[in-house]
Scaffold this motif. Sequence first.
Motif, PDB file in Angstrom:
ATOM      1  N   ILE A   1      53.376  39.206  50.249  1.00 35.87           N
ATOM      2  CA  ILE A   1      53.392  40.528  49.953  1.00 35.87           C
ATOM      3  C   ILE A   1      52.346  41.123  50.725  1.00 35.87           C
ATOM      4  N   VAL A   2      52.860  41.986  51.458  1.00 34.72           N
ATOM      5  CA  VAL A   2      51.845  42.819  52.592  1.00 34.72           C
ATOM      6  C   VAL A   2      51.032  43.769  51.591  1.00 34.72           C
ATOM      7  N   LEU A   3      49.644  43.597  51.867  1.00 34.40           N
ATOM      8  CA  LEU A   3      48.743  44.469  51.226  1.00 34.40           C
ATOM      9  C   LEU A   3      48.248  45.471  51.871  1.00 34.40           C
ATOM     10  N   SER A   4      48.240  45.220  53.515  1.00 36.56           N
ATOM     11  CA  SER A   4      48.349  46.439  54.260  1.00 36.56           C
ATOM     12  C   SER A   4      48.641  45.886  55.549  1.00 36.56           C
ATOM     13  N   GLY A   5      49.180  46.651  56.575  1.00 34.59           N
ATOM     14  CA  GLY A   5      49.753  46.353  58.009  1.00 34.59           C
ATOM     15  C   GLY A   5      51.316  46.601  58.065  1.00 34.59           C
TER      16      GLY A   5
ATOM     17  N   ALA B   1      65.292  37.159  63.639  1.00 30.90           N
ATOM     18  CA  ALA B   1      66.102  35.495  63.511  1.00 30.90           C
ATOM     19  C   ALA B   1      66.845  35.497  64.855  1.00 30.90           C
ATOM     20  N   HIS B   2      66.867  34.246  65.468  1.00 30.20           N
ATOM     21  CA  HIS B   2      67.777  34.155  66.737  1.00 30.20           C
ATOM     22  C   HIS B   2      67.322  35.162  67.794  1.00 30.20           C
ATOM     23  N   GLY B   3      66.127  35.568  67.687  1.00 32.76           N
ATOM     24  CA  GLY B   3      65.678  36.583  68.620  1.00 32.76           C
ATOM     25  C   GLY B   3      65.809  37.994  68.527  1.00 32.76           C
ATOM     26  N   LYS B   4      66.514  38.276  67.218  1.00 33.91           N
ATOM     27  CA  LYS B   4      67.033  39.603  66.932  1.00 33.91           C
ATOM     28  C   LYS B   4      66.002  40.190  66.018  1.00 33.91           C
ATOM     29  N   ILE B   5      65.571  41.574  65.818  1.00 32.90           N
ATOM     30  CA  ILE B   5      64.623  41.981  64.981  1.00 32.90           C
ATOM     31  C   ILE B   5      65.562  42.241  63.791  1.00 32.90           C
ATOM     32  N   ILE B   6      65.086  41.948  62.501  1.00 26.97           N
ATOM     33  CA  ILE B   6      66.044  42.287  61.552  1.00 26.97           C
ATOM     34  C   ILE B   6      65.238  43.576  60.603  1.00 26.97           C
ATOM     35  N   GLU B   7      63.972  43.380  60.678  1.00 25.48           N
ATOM     36  CA  GLU B   7      63.386  44.663  59.981  1.00 25.48           C
ATOM     37  C   GLU B   7      61.953  44.549  60.112  1.00 25.48           C
ATOM     38  N   GLN B   8      61.173  45.730  59.793  1.00 23.77           N
ATOM     39  CA  GLN B   8      59.696  45.624  59.634  1.00 23.77           C
ATOM     40  C   GLN B   8      59.280  45.858  58.200  1.00 23.77           C
ATOM     41  N   VAL B   9      58.272  44.980  57.986  1.00 19.23           N
ATOM     42  CA  VAL B   9      57.967  45.085  56.376  1.00 19.23           C
ATOM     43  C   VAL B   9      56.755  45.743  56.231  1.00 19.23           C
ATOM     44  N   ASP B  10      56.539  46.822  55.496  1.00 20.24           N
ATOM     45  CA  ASP B  10      55.351  47.719  55.679  1.00 20.24           C
ATOM     46  C   ASP B  10      54.772  47.232  54.324  1.00 20.24           C
ATOM     47  N   GLU B  11      53.270  47.738  54.052  1.00 18.75           N
ATOM     48  CA  GLU B  11      52.714  47.417  52.890  1.00 18.75           C
ATOM     49  C   GLU B  11      53.347  47.841  51.654  1.00 18.75           C
ATOM     50  N   GLY B  12      52.968  46.838  50.650  1.00 17.05           N
ATOM     51  CA  GLY B  12      53.619  47.047  49.239  1.00 17.05           C
ATOM     52  C   GLY B  12      54.957  45.995  49.378  1.00 17.05           C
TER      53      GLY B  12
ATOM     54  N   ALA C   1      57.553  42.757  50.277  1.00 18.77           N
ATOM     55  CA  ALA C   1      57.360  41.215  50.213  1.00 18.77           C
ATOM     56  C   ALA C   1      58.452  40.690  51.168  1.00 18.77           C
ATOM     57  N   PHE C   2      58.107  39.474  51.825  1.00 21.02           N
ATOM     58  CA  PHE C   2      59.055  38.841  52.627  1.00 21.02           C
ATOM     59  C   PHE C   2      58.700  37.455  52.437  1.00 21.02           C
ATOM     60  N   GLY C   3      59.832  36.479  52.883  1.00 19.37           N
ATOM     61  CA  GLY C   3      59.579  34.953  52.651  1.00 19.37           C
ATOM     62  C   GLY C   3      60.155  34.723  51.328  1.00 19.37           C
ATOM     63  N   ILE C   4      60.783  35.437  50.558  1.00 11.16           N
ATOM     64  CA  ILE C   4      60.908  34.988  49.075  1.00 11.16           C
ATOM     65  C   ILE C   4      61.943  34.073  49.164  1.00 11.16           C
TER      66      ILE C   4
ATOM     67  N   TYR D   1      61.685  43.857  41.223  1.00 11.05           N
ATOM     68  CA  TYR D   1      61.207  43.989  42.751  1.00 11.05           C
ATOM     69  C   TYR D   1      61.439  42.988  43.627  1.00 11.05           C
ATOM     70  N   VAL D   2      61.620  41.932  43.134  1.00  9.56           N
ATOM     71  CA  VAL D   2      61.946  40.724  43.979  1.00  9.56           C
ATOM     72  C   VAL D   2      63.254  40.710  44.436  1.00  9.56           C
ATOM     73  N   LEU D   3      64.313  41.090  43.440  1.00  9.37           N
ATOM     74  CA  LEU D   3      65.594  41.389  43.594  1.00  9.37           C
ATOM     75  C   LEU D   3      65.912  42.529  44.699  1.00  9.37           C
ATOM     76  N   GLY D   4      65.153  43.802  44.483  1.00  5.89           N
ATOM     77  CA  GLY D   4      65.147  44.752  45.566  1.00  5.89           C
ATOM     78  C   GLY D   4      64.926  44.341  46.736  1.00  5.89           C
ATOM     79  N   GLU D   5      64.010  43.529  47.109  1.00  7.75           N
ATOM     80  CA  GLU D   5      63.617  42.758  48.358  1.00  7.75           C
ATOM     81  C   GLU D   5      64.548  42.014  48.994  1.00  7.75           C
ATOM     82  N   VAL D   6      65.145  41.105  48.196  1.00  6.03           N
ATOM     83  CA  VAL D   6      66.379  40.386  48.556  1.00  6.03           C
ATOM     84  C   VAL D   6      67.349  41.028  49.109  1.00  6.03           C
ATOM     85  N   VAL D   7      67.875  42.023  48.282  1.00 12.67           N
ATOM     86  CA  VAL D   7      68.844  42.956  48.459  1.00 12.67           C
ATOM     87  C   VAL D   7      68.495  43.586  49.854  1.00 12.67           C
ATOM     88  N   ASP D   8      67.447  44.152  49.983  1.00 13.60           N
ATOM     89  CA  ASP D   8      67.122  44.748  51.281  1.00 13.60           C
ATOM     90  C   ASP D   8      67.111  44.080  52.342  1.00 13.60           C
TER      91      ASP D   8
END
Length: 132
Positions: free
Chosen positions: A48-52, A58-69, A71-74, A116-123
């Motif tokens: 979970i990104v607290l700040s930053g 993936a495979h050299g392509k940017i999928i997205e940027q994850v901002d504070e608040g 989650a990733f790696g779920i 919250y987790v489900l929303g992150e996975v769908v995103d």
Amino acid sequence: MNDVSLAHNSGTATLDFRQMARGIGTVVTYGAGDVIFREGDGPTYAYIVLSGRIEVSAHGKIIEQVDEGRAFGIISVVDKKSRSATATAVENSEIALLDSRQFRYMVETVPNFVWYVLGEVVDRLRATNSAL
């Protein structure tokens, strides 16, 4: 962007799990350019990104940027399979690392955390589809 982020941006009530993640997880600081995990790595933590800001690629392509608040790696923590993407800090970032036991505790005991987790996975799924 999921409803959690939209609610935060619109000034309405929000589901912000940063303080809880800070208290339950292990807080680590990454510098700009630091790799947090790589494609193929084992599923050690959810993050979970607290700040930053974190870039997921993936495979050299940017999928997205994850901002504070956010989650990733779920997914890897849930299915216990290798990482399908690489996560890199775009700027100095403070991240709460949740191992599978801590993550499961939050899912089972913290109200609305599963939404919250489900929303992150769908995103992440939508972002990956858009990057293809």
